[in-house]
Enzyme design. Structure first.
Site, mmCIF file in Angstrom:
data_model
loop_
_atom_site.group_PDB
_atom_site.id
_atom_site.type_symbol
_atom_site.label_atom_id
_atom_site.label_comp_id
_atom_site.label_asym_id
_atom_site.label_seq_id
_atom_site.Cartn_x
_atom_site.Cartn_y
_atom_site.Cartn_z
ATOM 1 C CG HIS A 78 12.512 -28.164 9.465
ATOM 2 N ND1 HIS A 78 13.024 -27.790 8.268
ATOM 3 C CD2 HIS A 78 11.778 -27.168 10.053
ATOM 4 C CE1 HIS A 78 11.380 -26.943 8.140
ATOM 5 N NE2 HIS A 78 11.533 -26.519 8.953
ATOM 6 C CG HIS A 80 9.427 -24.987 11.881
ATOM 7 N ND1 HIS A 80 9.836 -24.291 10.965
ATOM 8 C CD2 HIS A 80 10.115 -25.312 13.212
ATOM 9 C CE1 HIS A 80 10.927 -23.934 12.390
ATOM 10 N NE2 HIS A 80 10.862 -24.592 13.560
ATOM 11 C CG ASP A 82 5.882 -25.010 7.783
ATOM 12 O OD1 ASP A 82 6.717 -25.085 8.360
ATOM 13 O OD2 ASP A 82 6.227 -24.812 6.888
ATOM 14 C CG HIS A 83 8.336 -28.205 6.564
ATOM 15 N ND1 HIS A 83 8.857 -28.103 6.013
ATOM 16 C CD2 HIS A 83 8.285 -27.171 7.874
ATOM 17 C CE1 HIS A 83 9.176 -27.021 5.536
ATOM 18 N NE2 HIS A 83 8.774 -26.566 6.673
HETATM 19 ZN ZN LIG Z 1 8.600 -24.517 6.183
#
Ligand SMILES: [Zn+2]
Length: 265
Positions: A78, A80, A82-83
């Site tokens: 997804h 976000h 942090d990914h």
């Molecule tokens: Zn995350």
């Protein structure tokens, strides 16, 4: 001795085809940090990377070193940061194509991920499961013996829901799908530790959501049906660290919308 979560800076083997590299970005929302999954089928020299993690050169260098730069495909659970923050550093270092639901993160000559698509790469058979709820673009990746769940199901605690219309109804359907397809397979989450069987963790999520919904139904009797999300948080999440209340508010909005749609129908 086998490594245990959290093992910063080390490649930790979890299943015969999956290893994890934990990014050093711990926080209240990311738990110990973001798990970058390195997948490789038997006999394959190439890897599939799931979620390069945050924009962190050291973490990307560790991914490059662990895979020898041989990344046939990078998948995104997804959007976000942090990914996805590390995508461009990884592409620059390895030339890997990147596939996601959100067209913004596609790199190379690729198409966006589609629900139920089967990807055969690096000796693996990966089925894309649409699992919206945490975000509208959340997907999980089903392998023969494991399921990579992104932030839809975490290794500890529970997931924050998007406050968009329909998020909770979608999330409950996603959990039912993960229970059906992931039972008996290892749970490989984007945050927190992995589990040998996804079923009990997903079942816990389903129970937790139903419990919270019931608590909110009860709270609304006292607060009035038109109570705002923050009022409900204060009452229902009284047991939860106040620093998590803004995130809880997003989940409560999704739950209020679900209850109101239910009453309206
Ligand atoms: Zn995350």
């Amino acid at each position: 001795m086998a490594l245990e979560h959290p093992a910063y800076g080390q490649v930790r083997a979890v299943t015969p085809t999956a290893s994890v590299l934990l990014a050093d970005n711990p926080s209240q929302m990311t738990l110990d940090g973001t798990n970058t999954w390195l997948l490789r089928g038997p006999g394959s020299d190439d890897y599939v990377v799931v979620d390069p993690g945050p924009k962190d050169k050291k973490h990307i260098a560790a991914i490059v070193e662990a895979t020898g730069g041989r990344i046939a495909l990078t998948l995104i659970t997804h959007h976000h940061p942090d990914h996805t923050g590390g995508i461009d550093h990884l592409v620059k270092a390895t030339g890997t194509p990147v596939r996601s639901v959100d067209p913004k993160y596609l790199r190379g000559e690729v198409t966006a991920l589609a629900a139920d698509e089967v990807i055969e790469v690096a000796g693996l058979r990966i089925t894309v499961l649409a699992t919206p709820g945490h975000t509208v673009d959340s997907v999980s990746f089903l392998l023969d013996d494991a399921i990579v769940t992104g932030d839809t199901v975490l290794g500890e605690g529970t997931t924050v829901l998007a406050s968009t219309a329909g998020a909770l109804a979608e999330f409950l359907s996603s959990l039912e799908l993960l229970l059906e397809r992931g039972a008996g397979k290892a749970l490989l989450p984007a945050h927190g530790t992995d589990h040998a069987d996804a079923a009990p963790v997903v079942q816990y999520y389903l129970n937790h959501r139903r419990e919270r919904l019931e608590q909110i139904r009860v709270a609304l009797i006292e607060l009035g049906q038109e109570a705002g999300a923050f009022e409900v948080v204060r009452k229902v999440y009284a047991d939860v660290d106040k620093r998590l209340w803004p995130a809880a508010r997003s989940s409560v909005k999704a739950q209020l919308e679900y209850l109101r749609a239910e009453r309206g129908s």
